[in-house]
Design an enzyme around this catalytic site. Structure first.
Site, PDB file in Angstrom:
ATOM      1  CD  GLU A 168       0.199   2.483   3.702  1.00 28.71           C
ATOM      2  OE1 GLU A 168       0.782   3.577   3.645  1.00 28.71           O
ATOM      3  OE2 GLU A 168       0.811   1.391   3.675  1.00 28.71           O
ATOM      4  CB  ALA A 185      -0.882   0.004   1.237  1.00 32.60           C
TER       5      ALA A 185
HETATM    6  N1  BES Z   1       5.366   4.058   2.244  1.00 30.98           N
HETATM    7  C1  BES Z   1       5.285   2.640   2.258  1.00 30.98           C
HETATM    8  C2  BES Z   1       5.509   2.029   0.896  1.00 30.98           C
HETATM    9  C3  BES Z   1       6.889   2.339   0.338  1.00 30.98           C
HETATM   10  C4  BES Z   1       7.997   2.491   1.156  1.00 30.98           C
HETATM   11  C5  BES Z   1       7.031   2.464  -1.022  1.00 30.98           C
HETATM   12  C6  BES Z   1       9.249   2.808   0.602  1.00 30.98           C
HETATM   13  C7  BES Z   1       8.277   2.752  -1.569  1.00 30.98           C
HETATM   14  C8  BES Z   1       9.383   2.929  -0.757  1.00 30.98           C
HETATM   15  C9  BES Z   1       3.956   2.173   2.828  1.00 30.98           C
HETATM   16  O1  BES Z   1       3.508   2.969   3.862  1.00 30.98           O
HETATM   17  C10 BES Z   1       4.196   0.803   3.405  1.00 30.98           C
HETATM   18  O2  BES Z   1       4.891   0.693   4.378  1.00 30.98           O
HETATM   19  N2  BES Z   1       3.621  -0.217   2.788  1.00 30.98           N
HETATM   20  C11 BES Z   1       3.813  -1.582   3.207  1.00 30.98           C
HETATM   21  C12 BES Z   1       2.549  -2.150   3.758  1.00 30.98           C
HETATM   22  C13 BES Z   1       2.376  -1.747   5.186  1.00 30.98           C
HETATM   23  C14 BES Z   1       1.075  -2.175   5.746  1.00 30.98           C
HETATM   24  C15 BES Z   1       3.461  -2.283   6.076  1.00 30.98           C
HETATM   25  C16 BES Z   1       4.248  -2.404   2.004  1.00 30.98           C
HETATM   26  O3  BES Z   1       4.091  -1.918   0.891  1.00 30.98           O
HETATM   27  O4  BES Z   1       4.738  -3.493   2.219  1.00 30.98           O
HETATM   28 ZN    ZN Z   2       4.509   2.775   5.622  1.00 27.15          ZN
END
Ligand code: BES
Ligand code: ZN
Length: 682
Positions: A365, A329
């Site tokens: 998020e 996400a």
């Molecule tokens: N901001 C991140 C996604 C991200 C981080 C994209 C670094 C590119 C570079 C997002 O908030 C996130 O942490 N997503 C997780 C899922 C979350 C529920 C732990 C993911 O994508 O795994």
């Molecule tokens: Zn995150």
């Protein structure tokens, strides 16, 4: 299509993240560096797989941030995607400030062709750019002008074209099937960490914030979404199959949080109790599957508003399931994008672990809307804090919204124990590492950053106490809202709110890898229990035998059988060993360290203390998270003490007393891996 996988694995999927090799970089002449620019990455770096094989070091080019002589104030951005040819046309009209006269503007730009560019000084005549010099390796473009752009305001106009790529980054196409089976494409964005530059030329660094006025020109039967609410929608004069959709001006924000989506979606909506319009967008015909996430989001927004004592600053928030999505996400401000499995719940056919996962991802998020979006890290070095914090508070939020889930026990059995297991390995790394080139972001963003990050924030919250922690968070968000901050800034706010040495404690956990094992023995002296406590580095490979043994500032809580759910004493172990007196503790009472399993360390009790704990385990007065933590520590010690039969027997007795599906699972997993490696050998 390039397949990237979620940073954290959902309980229902066990896919591994794929490692992507780094590009070797060449070193530029120091004289080519812009005066006053910061140079990163010269010292710290990772070696590519090929360099490891050949033994040669790749040449590392120092990373140089964008010059600050021209910076953006507002991006007027109009994009016209073509969902058939997979291209887009763009027009940028940027309000910029020139702080030092120059005849060139350096911006980020990747896989985009600039058609024309000009600069209009406020109250002056338009100056056409005479050259666009693309530095492809650096993902930058230098626009050259025939005369000096003087200090002051001006408008930078750029017309450009790009491709709606199939790489799930930048502005990309996502394939879906209509309910009748026809294949169609949506156009969507994923900009974090550094892919906004693939959609429009921009200053693509988190500290260079500006406002955005976005307009999308799209087929009139498609949904068009962006960070803000729609303020105008009118027919596009040149083509009556298209409409021009204009969105409200955003608050000042970083480029990596900008988003737009053009496609076919249904939605469900509700208004949260604090007046924010919440919508969950789903594939056509699946609106029902968005209802659970909608309920979570509508509960979560008021929770964060109250917890931080800062309102959500936008009038709306959309959560949308994207058919092709690389991460789990992404927290784009006001338009959060999700992989379908992280947002949709089929009410007739879903298990509680799927609902828990969706609740956690939504909680994660939405936390970023404050912690990350309103206050943004100054540079990617602090991304661990962004992610570690969100990975902790998502549990706090889910525990508040759905107390029946007992979600903290999940945290201990998933994030906490996983982080301890990984961080005990010799090839672990500190949570906080200097990030130079943004391409290094992906290299370090793993379970250590997420799960250890979340675990040390949880320990910190417990050390400070909820009241002072909230006070500190509130002053941090207020002080740095619409600005950028560093990890140290947060520690300072928490230090002021609590009067405790937060920076010193936290640096010992974030700047060095690993964690301690706390060795404890006891002595009954009258009605007092005297504990001898010491720390040493815990290594999965055997006792730490390095010269300089690292040491941590360890917050330790202690409880007794008098009230196993209540902390009787708190100490900060800031040296290798200490003696602690637990007053009014009779010889019949047991003592347990780390109640709630909140400290990021393991505990090795003396044989006597361990025996004492047995009744508390058998009669279940020791809480489930405590039994889980104890079991996990003992299991890890079992490996280390394989040669000490008597101790091993004792540990096995305690483990046997803990009713333990997790242990059974581990034994099964281990047996399976042995079987697999044996069959691979034959
Ligand atoms: N901001 C991140 C996604 C991200 C981080 C994209 C670094 C590119 C570079 C997002 O908030 C996130 O942490 N997503 C997780 C899922 C979350 C529920 C732990 C993911 O994508 O795994
Ligand atoms: Zn995150």
């Amino acid at each position: 299509m390039l397949l990237l996988l979620s940073r954290r694995v959902s309980p229902t999927s066990f896919a591994k993240r794929l490692a992507r090799p780094r590009k070797p970089l060449a070193v530029p002449e120091p004289s080519l560096l812009h005066p006053g620019t910061q140079v990163f990455g010269a010292k710290f770096g990772t070696v590519s797989a090929s360099a490891k094989r050949t033994g040669t070091m790749p040449e590392r080019r120092p990373f140089v941030r964008l010059p600050t002589d021209v910076y953006p104030v507002n991006y007027g951005l109009c994009l016209k995607p073509d969902l058939v040819d997979f291209t887009f046309e763009g027009k940028l009209e940027g309000k910029v400030e020139v702080t030092q006269g120059t005849n060139q503007i350096v911006m980020n730009c990747a896989d985009i062709d600039i058609i024309t560019a000009s600069f209009v000084p406020e109250g002056g005549d338009e100056i056409n750019a005479t050259g666009f010099n693309y530095q492809n390796e650096d993902e930058k473009v230098t626009l050259s002008f025939p005369s000096v752009l003087q200090n002051g305001s001006g408008t930078l106009k750029i017309d450009f074209v790009g491709e709606l790529n199939d790489k799930m980054k930048g502005f990309y196409r996502s394939k879906y099937a209509t309910p009748s089976g026809e294949i169609r494409y949506a156009a969507v964005t994923q900009f974090e960490a550094t892919d906004a530059r693939r959609a429009f030329p921009c200053w693509d660094e988190p500290a260079i914030k500006a406002t955005f006025d976005i307009t999308l020109i799209v087929p009139k039967d498609r949904v068009a979404l962006s960070n803000m609410n729609v303020i105008d929608r009118k027919p596009y004069p040149e083509d009556d199959s298209l409409v021009e959709v204009k969105f409200a001006t955003t608050p000042i924000m970083s480029t990596y949080l900008v988003a737009f989506v053009i496609g076919e979606y249904d939605f469900v909506e509700s208004q949260s109790s604090d007046g924010v319009m919440v919508r969950v967008y789903t594939p056509v015909g699946k609106a029902e599957q968005g209802k659970f996430a909608l309920e979570v989001a509508a509960k979560t927004l008021p929770f964060y508003k109250e917890y931080f004592n800062v309102p959500y600053p936008l009038p709306k928030i959309d959560l949308i399931a994207i058919a092709d999505f690389a991460a789990g996400a992404m927290e784009n401000w006001g338009l959060v994008t999700y992989r379908e499995t992280a947002l949709l719940i089929d009410p007739k056919n879903s298990c509680s672990s799927s609902r828990q996962w969706v609740a956690l991802v939504v909680g994660h998020e939405l936390a970023h809307q404050w912690f990350g979006n309103l206050v943004t890290m100054e540079w990617w070095t602090h991304l661990w804090l962004n992610e570690g914090f969100a990975s902790w508070i998502e549990y706090l939020c889910v525990d508040h919204c759905f107390p029946e889930y007992d979600i903290w026990t999940q945290f201990v059995s998933a994030d906490y124990t996983r982080a301890l297991d990984l961080d005990a390995l010799d090839n672990s790394h500190p949570i906080e590492v200097n990030v130079g080139h943004p391409s290094e972001v992906d290299e370090i963003f793993d379970a250590i950053s997420y799960s250890k990050g979340a675990s040390v924030i949880r320990m910190l919250h417990n050390y400070i106490g909820d009241e002072d922690f909230r006070k500190g968070m509130h002053s941090y968000l207020l002080k740095f809202q619409h600005k950028n901050a560093s990890t140290e800034d947060l520690w300072e706010c928490l230090e002021q709110a609590s009067g405790k040495p937060i920076a010193a404690v936290m640096n010992s956990w974030t700047k060095q890898m690993g964690f301690p094992i706390i060795v404890v023995d006891q002595d009954q002296q009258g009605n007092d229990r005297v504990l001898k406590i010491s720390q040493q580095k815990f290594c999965a490979s055997g006792p730490h035998d390095g010269e300089d043994c690292p040491s941590w500032m360890v917050p330790i809580s202690i409880c007794t059988s008098e009230d196993p759910s209540c902390t009787k004493l708190k100490v900060l172990l800031d040296k290798p060993e200490a003696t602690v007196v637990v007053p009014s503790t009779g010889p019949d009472q047991w003592i347990k360290l780390n109640p709630g399993t909140v400290g990021f360390y393991r505990i090795q009790y003396s044989s006597g203390m361990l025996e004492c704990l047995l009744p508390g385990i058998r009669d279940l007065t020791l809480l489930p998270v405590d039994r889980l933590g104890l079991q996990n520590d003992l299991f890890s010690l079992l490996h280390k003490q394989a040669d000490m039969q008597e101790e091993k027997n004792r540990i096995e007795r305690v483990l046997g007393a803990i009713s333990s599906p997790d242990l059974i699972q581990r034994v099964l997993t281990f047996s399976l891996s042995v079987c697999q490696s044996l069959s691979a050998e034959h």
